[in-house]
Motif scaffolding. Sequence first.
Motif, PDB file in Angstrom:
ATOM      1  N   CYS A   1      48.231  25.877   5.178  1.00  0.00           N
ATOM      2  CA  CYS A   1      48.111  27.257   4.703  1.00  0.00           C
ATOM      3  C   CYS A   1      46.702  27.496   4.170  1.00  0.00           C
ATOM      4  CB  CYS A   1      49.154  27.581   3.632  1.00  0.00           C
ATOM      5  SG  CYS A   1      49.072  26.555   2.175  1.00  0.00           S
TER       6      CYS A   1
ATOM      7  N   SER B   1      43.756  30.214  -1.867  1.00  0.00           N
ATOM      8  CA  SER B   1      42.757  30.000  -0.824  1.00  0.00           C
ATOM      9  C   SER B   1      43.462  29.536   0.437  1.00  0.00           C
ATOM     10  CB  SER B   1      41.744  28.933  -1.258  1.00  0.00           C
ATOM     11  OG  SER B   1      41.030  29.378  -2.378  1.00  0.00           O
ATOM     12  N   PHE B   2      43.002  30.009   1.583  1.00  0.00           N
ATOM     13  CA  PHE B   2      43.640  29.690   2.857  1.00  0.00           C
ATOM     14  C   PHE B   2      42.649  28.933   3.736  1.00  0.00           C
ATOM     15  CE2 PHE B   2      45.825  33.078   0.838  1.00  0.00           C
ATOM     16  CZ  PHE B   2      47.160  32.775   1.029  1.00  0.00           C
ATOM     17  N   VAL B   3      43.097  27.751   4.160  1.00  0.00           N
ATOM     18  CA  VAL B   3      42.235  26.857   4.950  1.00  0.00           C
ATOM     19  C   VAL B   3      42.991  26.397   6.201  1.00  0.00           C
ATOM     20  CG1 VAL B   3      40.978  26.056   2.904  1.00  0.00           C
ATOM     21  CG2 VAL B   3      43.003  24.798   3.649  1.00  0.00           C
TER      22      VAL B   3
ATOM     23  N   TYR C   1      37.281  30.016   5.739  1.00  0.00           N
ATOM     24  CA  TYR C   1      38.247  29.867   4.646  1.00  0.00           C
ATOM     25  C   TYR C   1      38.301  31.201   3.911  1.00  0.00           C
ATOM     26  CZ  TYR C   1      37.330  24.871   5.479  1.00  0.00           C
ATOM     27  OH  TYR C   1      37.171  23.636   6.055  1.00  0.00           O
TER      28      TYR C   1
END
Lengths: 333, 333
Positions: A333, A54-56, A139
């Motif tokens: 990331c 997961s990209f935050v 996200y």
Amino acid sequence: METFINLAHGDGGELTHRLIRDVFVAAFGKKDAALFDAASLHIPTGNVAVTTDSFVIKPIFFPGGSIGKLAVAGTINDLAVSGAKPLYLTCGFVIEEGFPIADLKKIVIDMANEAKKTGVTIVAGDTKVVEKGSADGVYINTTGIGVYEHNKGCSLAFEEGDAIIISGTIGDHGIAVLTARGDLGITAPTLSDCASLNGMIDSVLQQCGTVRIMRDPTRGGLATTLVEIAEDFQITMTINERSLPIKQEVHGACDILGFDPLYLANEGKAIFIVADSQKEKVIDILKSCPEGKDATIIGSITSKGKGQLLLETPIGSKRMLTRLSGTMFPRIC
Amino acid sequence: METFINLAHGDGGELTHRLIRDVFVAAFGKKDAALFDAASLHIPTGNVAVTTDSFVIKPIFFPGGSIGKLAVAGTINDLAVSGAKPLYLTCGFVIEEGFPIADLKKIVIDMANEAKKTGVTIVAGDTKVVEKGSADGVYINTTGIGVYEHNKGCSLAFEEGDAIIISGTIGDHGIAVLTARGDLGITAPTLSDCASLNGMIDSVLQQCGTVRIMRDPTRGGLATTLVEIAEDFQITMTINERSLPIKQEVHGACDILGFDPLYLANEGKAIFIVADSQKEKVIDILKSCPEGKDATIIGSITSKGKGQLLLETPIGSKRMLTRLSGTMFPRIC
């Protein structure tokens, strides 16, 4: 089409339908998954590899990339360093109400471009919208599916004397993103290294068959990743501080800000541990690729039986490095 | 161990390591993915199915389930209705700083239990933590991988006269979740139907070979899902309002709140479109399963060539149903 995402874009009705058609299908093309609840994939013979991330990241657009480019490259790299050939990606979006659709389109186009460049197909997706204040922009989760090809990959058969190689300079992504937030008082001195490494890794495996292990030192940086390997396989690794490839501007920013580049995230670098006899060949292959032009041997496995990472300092002393502890860098990331 | 999630749980260092070990590995068991960047899977011969879904449901614990149970069942159902046998799941967590670790454990145990019950293995995961106020508790992405077994699944060869079956009462999930939020002024009159349907669907496919199509009417409800099928395959479907299975308490809540059960989400129901000659057999099979005990024939394909959904009212008139439009129900799944 609307200018901003609203809650109805996530409720599965007419606006969801239009968002999928006008943003996602427009960039990714129409796949089975647009008609059905699951995509049907052709997987060549071999064991299948799967990884999820997961990209935050904050900010979502940063020098050298975007959350979209990163969400594709990051997952491709996780497959590639595990020795698999990346084939397919899924993507799941959680979007905050009020997010500009123009920004979403930019992100999705970055994803489509990175996927195309790396030969990976985006086969399924999902979109949820949450109320303003219940997320920070967008996200993205990507899940990658690949295949382990015959006779290539990571042997995990470590030996004393094995060389530790990093494919380029460390800390670029961390410094680019942290300074891009604007609250550290300096402008971003460098670009993120955000890049898909499957091509470079494929070159190494095609020409070398197997290596001991590959990893991408993302969150937690080079030190944390090496500590994990050392502990998981009970090997002592020693790296040489003087040999670490660090850009002058990253070094400078770290000095000013009090960061240690060993713990800064990288998004376009891979660690290779290889037999001592292979190291020069691997360096040559890496240097022949644009992403590996600064590849460097940074140390070696110095003994087996104890899982630890040692740093040899310029004055010749050694100190033990641990995992990143505490929270220097949220949402990198 | 800490009581609440903090940002360091997401930075890839020591606390992330401990969270993975003490919460995720404790519930899911240790898989390859705990050591490597990708999990290695064995996939039997056949075409591979993949689907992805993000879950942002509010509240995260609701009558009849939790975001954890839903995140597993929802993705299993997407694979199952596509005709695939679910095999593997990945999960990606985005967690808000300050989230109680005890709640995270409950969610993860719900996921492990639902996966175990359905014979699916959780093979890879990822955890990100965002600052307080940048998410609402926890969001979960699950990606499911399955395999299409030979000679079973959806033929998509629709014929006039094909029967439309729903496997049970509609609207239970929507009413349970919307009333559980506490701001509608009534207490939840029913449980969510949240359940994995792969066993029931497998029974139908084992005994019938193929059906025309299966779908799970989640976001957007029964009407939106049927409109999608009608438009995608250019068929006119007519459903009979009087035949729709709706619990008395759901009917009552809809009357009070002004909701239409045709547009309320379901999380444990499947639509089957089958040949007229198969319909009684399919109903018998469904009724033999606990999840299908209220299975009902609700209509049929009345013509081909035009994609529309018609509702026959109790007084015999017909009206056209459209997709859900506007935003009745954010964060229902």
